[in-house]
Design a protein around this motif. Structure first.
Motif, PDB file in Angstrom:
ATOM      1  N   TYR A  73       0.858  -1.220   0.006  1.00 52.99           N
ATOM      2  CA  TYR A  73       0.047   0.099  -0.015  1.00 52.99           C
ATOM      3  C   TYR A  73       0.966   1.355  -0.025  1.00 52.99           C
ATOM      4  N   GLY A  74       1.869   1.183   0.742  1.00 55.02           N
ATOM      5  CA  GLY A  74       2.731   2.162   0.931  1.00 55.02           C
ATOM      6  C   GLY A  74       3.414   2.621  -0.341  1.00 55.02           C
ATOM      7  N   GLN A  75       3.944   1.701  -1.172  1.00 55.77           N
ATOM      8  CA  GLN A  75       4.662   1.526  -2.345  1.00 55.77           C
ATOM      9  C   GLN A  75       3.454   2.336  -3.492  1.00 55.77           C
ATOM     10  N   TYR A  80       2.148   6.147  -6.892  1.00 50.85           N
ATOM     11  CA  TYR A  80       1.074   6.648  -8.012  1.00 50.85           C
ATOM     12  C   TYR A  80       0.039   7.599  -7.130  1.00 50.85           C
ATOM     13  N   GLY A  81       0.555   8.144  -5.867  1.00 52.40           N
ATOM     14  CA  GLY A  81      -0.406   8.814  -5.066  1.00 52.40           C
ATOM     15  C   GLY A  81      -1.701   8.079  -4.711  1.00 52.40           C
ATOM     16  N   THR A  82      -2.892   8.882  -4.959  1.00 49.55           N
ATOM     17  CA  THR A  82      -4.092   8.370  -4.527  1.00 49.55           C
ATOM     18  C   THR A  82      -4.769   7.297  -5.874  1.00 49.55           C
ATOM     19  N   LYS A  83      -4.387   7.204  -6.780  1.00 53.66           N
ATOM     20  CA  LYS A  83      -4.863   6.950  -8.199  1.00 53.66           C
ATOM     21  C   LYS A  83      -5.291   5.502  -8.055  1.00 53.66           C
ATOM     22  N   LEU A  84      -4.514   4.421  -7.098  1.00 52.10           N
ATOM     23  CA  LEU A  84      -5.109   3.153  -7.046  1.00 52.10           C
ATOM     24  C   LEU A  84      -5.927   2.879  -5.835  1.00 52.10           C
ATOM     25  N   LEU A  85      -6.471   3.977  -5.060  1.00 49.49           N
ATOM     26  CA  LEU A  85      -7.547   3.822  -4.287  1.00 49.49           C
ATOM     27  C   LEU A  85      -8.798   2.950  -4.550  1.00 49.49           C
ATOM     28  N   TRP A  86      -8.945   2.949  -5.709  1.00 48.15           N
ATOM     29  CA  TRP A  86     -10.137   2.214  -6.297  1.00 48.15           C
ATOM     30  C   TRP A  86     -10.135   0.581  -6.274  1.00 48.15           C
ATOM     31  N   THR A  87      -8.876   0.312  -6.115  1.00 50.32           N
ATOM     32  CA  THR A  87      -8.869  -1.237  -5.998  1.00 50.32           C
ATOM     33  C   THR A  87      -9.346  -1.813  -4.497  1.00 50.32           C
ATOM     34  N   PHE A  88      -9.224  -0.832  -3.626  1.00 52.90           N
ATOM     35  CA  PHE A  88      -9.679  -1.396  -2.267  1.00 52.90           C
ATOM     36  C   PHE A  88     -11.332  -1.623  -2.328  1.00 52.90           C
ATOM     37  N   LEU A  89     -11.975  -0.801  -3.288  1.00 57.09           N
ATOM     38  CA  LEU A  89     -13.692  -1.182  -3.246  1.00 57.09           C
ATOM     39  C   LEU A  89     -13.659  -2.412  -4.014  1.00 57.09           C
ATOM     40  N   LEU A  90     -12.724  -2.768  -5.158  1.00 60.79           N
ATOM     41  CA  LEU A  90     -12.924  -3.816  -5.741  1.00 60.79           C
ATOM     42  C   LEU A  90     -12.505  -5.120  -5.047  1.00 60.79           C
ATOM     43  N   LEU A  91     -11.693  -4.918  -3.783  1.00 59.81           N
ATOM     44  CA  LEU A  91     -11.237  -5.873  -3.033  1.00 59.81           C
ATOM     45  C   LEU A  91     -12.680  -6.353  -2.270  1.00 59.81           C
ATOM     46  N   ILE A  92     -13.403  -5.522  -1.575  1.00 62.16           N
ATOM     47  CA  ILE A  92     -14.690  -5.551  -0.889  1.00 62.16           C
ATOM     48  C   ILE A  92     -15.391  -7.040  -1.535  1.00 62.16           C
ATOM     49  N   VAL A 215     -13.353   6.616  -6.532  1.00 65.85           N
ATOM     50  CA  VAL A 215     -14.483   6.676  -7.473  1.00 65.85           C
ATOM     51  C   VAL A 215     -14.410   6.704  -9.182  1.00 65.85           C
ATOM     52  N   MET A 216     -13.022   6.953  -9.458  1.00 62.15           N
ATOM     53  CA  MET A 216     -12.775   7.170 -10.645  1.00 62.15           C
ATOM     54  C   MET A 216     -11.703   6.016 -10.927  1.00 62.15           C
ATOM     55  N   PRO A 217     -11.557   4.756 -11.329  1.00 63.81           N
ATOM     56  CA  PRO A 217     -10.575   3.889 -11.621  1.00 63.81           C
ATOM     57  C   PRO A 217      -9.728   4.528 -12.834  1.00 63.81           C
ATOM     58  N   SER A 218      -8.550   4.365 -12.596  1.00 60.17           N
ATOM     59  CA  SER A 218      -7.422   4.767 -13.776  1.00 60.17           C
ATOM     60  C   SER A 218      -6.328   4.021 -13.700  1.00 60.17           C
ATOM     61  N   ILE A 219      -5.586   4.059 -14.656  1.00 58.39           N
ATOM     62  CA  ILE A 219      -4.185   3.405 -14.849  1.00 58.39           C
ATOM     63  C   ILE A 219      -3.250   4.551 -15.007  1.00 58.39           C
ATOM     64  N   PRO A 220      -2.437   4.835 -13.858  1.00 63.99           N
ATOM     65  CA  PRO A 220      -1.530   6.043 -13.989  1.00 63.99           C
ATOM     66  C   PRO A 220      -0.394   5.489 -15.013  1.00 63.99           C
ATOM     67  N   PHE A 292       4.763  11.795  -0.048  1.00 58.87           N
ATOM     68  CA  PHE A 292       6.038  11.682  -0.934  1.00 58.87           C
ATOM     69  C   PHE A 292       5.304  12.465  -2.369  1.00 58.87           C
ATOM     70  N   ALA A 293       4.369  13.339  -2.211  1.00 63.74           N
ATOM     71  CA  ALA A 293       3.827  14.001  -3.533  1.00 63.74           C
ATOM     72  C   ALA A 293       4.983  15.059  -4.079  1.00 63.74           C
ATOM     73  N   GLY A 294       4.997  15.503  -5.256  1.00 67.12           N
ATOM     74  CA  GLY A 294       5.614  16.544  -5.826  1.00 67.12           C
ATOM     75  C   GLY A 294       7.351  16.173  -5.416  1.00 67.12           C
ATOM     76  N   ALA A 295       8.008  17.256  -4.936  1.00 64.87           N
ATOM     77  CA  ALA A 295       9.380  17.166  -4.681  1.00 64.87           C
ATOM     78  C   ALA A 295      10.044  15.936  -3.893  1.00 64.87           C
TER      79      ALA A 295
END
Length: 559
Positions: A73-75, A80-92, A215-220, A292-295
């Motif tokens: 989760y930390g990696q 990729y920031g918050t862009k993979l949070l949608w995976t938790f909804l798929l796991l439910i 709520v918006m699944p994406s592939i970074p 770890f965002a940005g710089a």
């Protein structure tokens, strides 16, 4: 018409795995007497029952938010920031479908998961399942002690001191001869996982970004990064859904004496565990995304690097909270994974295996449990141990072996000799079929990426296409066969019985039905389709495990 099956009149838990079972439920927060047959109508009565029953679902769920989950989760948050949070909804749904079937098997049969595989599918598959589980779990426990060592190092505690103390606590807490004492310790550790919430508040990621990630699944990175991102998604699934969960929860439900009468409460227990997992995982991913965002973005190293990054961004308190939460997660993971192995080995070898028994009454059970902890701790303390390769191997083997464990689960939950009126309904089979197909796809992609070092977009879509076609054909065949069987049953019913009568009979049978002793069950009828499917699974598992071992050996030799 009321059935006269022996399973309706056999008193007690005839199929229970250990003679220690069959008395009161004694949970961490309450007890239920076997003589208590009253109806829970008031809210307070229902709450007291839930408090007594709660435990198996929470422990099995939180136990999988372990050291490996922290790193994964930390990696994801760091890269990729918050862009993979949608995976938790798929796991439910994946978590619920799998573990609901397991809790139903445990409550109705009174037999552990490994024992059911052994008795219903033969010695080969029983031994195969337990041996693979033993190897995978032993490696998984090593990763838990890696987490303990990293957390202790950040907190300024020498690794050898932390590892030895943690080993003693883990062994002693499970060896008191009281399931209630063990469960209180385990639930305290589960509560400790909520430390990730204040960590999230300290890091304060943007709420809008968090909501968008859910709520918006994406592939970074777009299609060019599909292979890389997909491997991380597979890692998230593999670290959150693991084979040991199936073996642990079923045996623990039996050990705690949960019966079908308390099925609703146990499902609520499971949902509580799922909510805690999603909250904890999301909080961790969001906190690392902010840190770890940005710089501050950098190359992922390990959990210690995450703690340092959080401390640099949000202060020393954030790093310390992360380290304590990692220590807590590693401890509960080691508890649960070790117990799942000891339960499974006890099932297959016929050993007395219950937390209600003391060490003198169940020497083999506790010896196996302690040996796994001692082995893992020793490996972590050996200078130069290939800890990185072990971590990679655990993730890959978990991904390879999980589909087979889930296939057995699905077959057992459709076995009328085992579950009677509790067998899966059509909608459950559809949901479980989707879950199994998804896990097989992810397993195949993971294996290819490890063996060949990379996975292309074309390979990903090719695997998905073949799997979808196979799933549609298999699902269509099973649906047609189920329809034909249903029509034959309807045609043979007593026409004098009204629908209301049949409904009442089914309800009574379902409430009272328990699996008879295993020796009384009719043998499994292995159709040609099932034989072909089992053979195909055996060939796939054999090839996949061999290729993974070869690849890990190449990496160890610098290839």
């Amino acid at each position: 018409m009321t059935s006269t099956s022996p399973s309706l009149v056999t008193p007690g838990r005839a199929a229970a795995i250990d003679a220690a079972h069959g008395v009161d439920i004694k949970g961490a927060f309450g007890s239920i007497s076997t003589e208590d047959a009253g109806t829970r109508r008031s809210l307070s009565a229902k709450l007291k029952t839930l408090l007594a029953v709660v435990g198996p679902g929470v422990i099995v769920m939180v136990g999988d938010n372990d050291a490996g989950a922290f790193s994964t989760y930390g990696q994801a948050g760091q890269t990729y920031g918050t862009k993979l949070l949608w995976t938790f909804l798929l796991l439910i749904p994946v978590l619920y479908v799998n573990q609901e079937m397991v809790l139903r098997l445990g409550a109705v049969t009174g037999v552990g998961y490994a024992k059911l595989i052994l008795e219903r599918f033969g010695r080969f598959w029983g031994a195969f399942s337990v041996i693979n589980l033993f190897i995978l779990n032993a490696l998984t426990i090593v990763t838990e002690f890696i987490g303990i060592a990293l957390a202790a190092s950040y907190l300024g505690v020498p690794k050898i001191v932390a590892v030895i103390l943690a080993s003693l606590v883990i062994v002693v807490a499970a060896s008191t001869g009281s399931l209630r004492r063990f469960e209180r310790m385990a639930m305290a550790l589960c509560a400790g996982s909520l430390l990730l919430v204040p960590l999230y508040l300290i890091a304060h990621p943007r709420p809008g970004q968090m909501a968008t990630g859910f709520v918006m699944p994406s592939i970074p990175g777009g299609s060019g990064q599909l292979g890389t991102v997909l491997l991380l998604v597979i890692g998230i699934v593999g670290t959150t859904v693991a084979p040991w969960q199936l073996f642990f929860q079923q045996s623990y439900i039996v050990d705690k004496r949960i019966t079908p009468r308390f099925m609703r409460y146990e499902k609520a227990d499971l949902w509580i565990g799922i909510v805690v997992v999603v909250i904890g995982g999301s909080a961790l991913m969001g906190a690392t995304a902010a840190a770890f965002a940005g710089a501050r973005h950098g190359q992922f190293t390990d959990a210690a690097g995450l703690a340092a990054g959080l401390a640099s961004y949000a202060g020393h308190a954030a790093g310390a909270i992360f380290a304590v939460a990692l220590l807590d997660a590693s401890m509960i993971g080691a508890f649960a994974v070790s117990l799942s192995t000891a339960y499974a080995v006890g099932d297959v070898l016929g050993l007395k295996h219950s937390l209600h028994r003391g060490v003198r009454q169940a020497k083999g059970f506790y010896a196996m449990y302690a040996a796994l902890i001692a082995l893992a701790a020793t490996i972590v303390l050996i200078p130069g141990s290939p800890l990185g390769l072990i971590t990679v191997g655990v993730q890959v083997l978990a991904g390879v072996l999980l589909p087979s464990a889930t296939v057995f689960l699905l077959l057992l939950c459709n076995d009328k000799e085992v579950l009677g009126p509790w067998v899966n309904r059509v909608r459950t089979n559809i949901a479980a079929g989707v879950v199994v197909a998804t896990l097989v796809i992810l397993s195949a992609i993971l294996m290819i990426s490890v063996v060949f070092g990379r996975v292309s977009t074309g390979q990903v879509f090719g695997i998905m296409g073949v799997s979808v076609i196979a799933a549609i054909l298999t699902g269509g065949f099973l649906l047609v066969r189920a329809r034909l069987a249903s029509s034959r049953v309807i045609g043979g019913r007593d026409s004098a019985a009204t629908p209301a009568d049949r409904s009442e009979d089914r309800k009574k049978n379902r409430e009272n039905w328990r699996m008879p002793p295993l020796a009384m069950l009719a043998p499994v009828q292995m159709s040609m389709a099932r034989r072909v499917g089992m053979s195909a699974m055996y060939v796939y598992l054999g090839a996949a495990i061999t290729l993974v071992i070869v690849r890990v050996a190449q990496l160890a030799l610098g290839g």
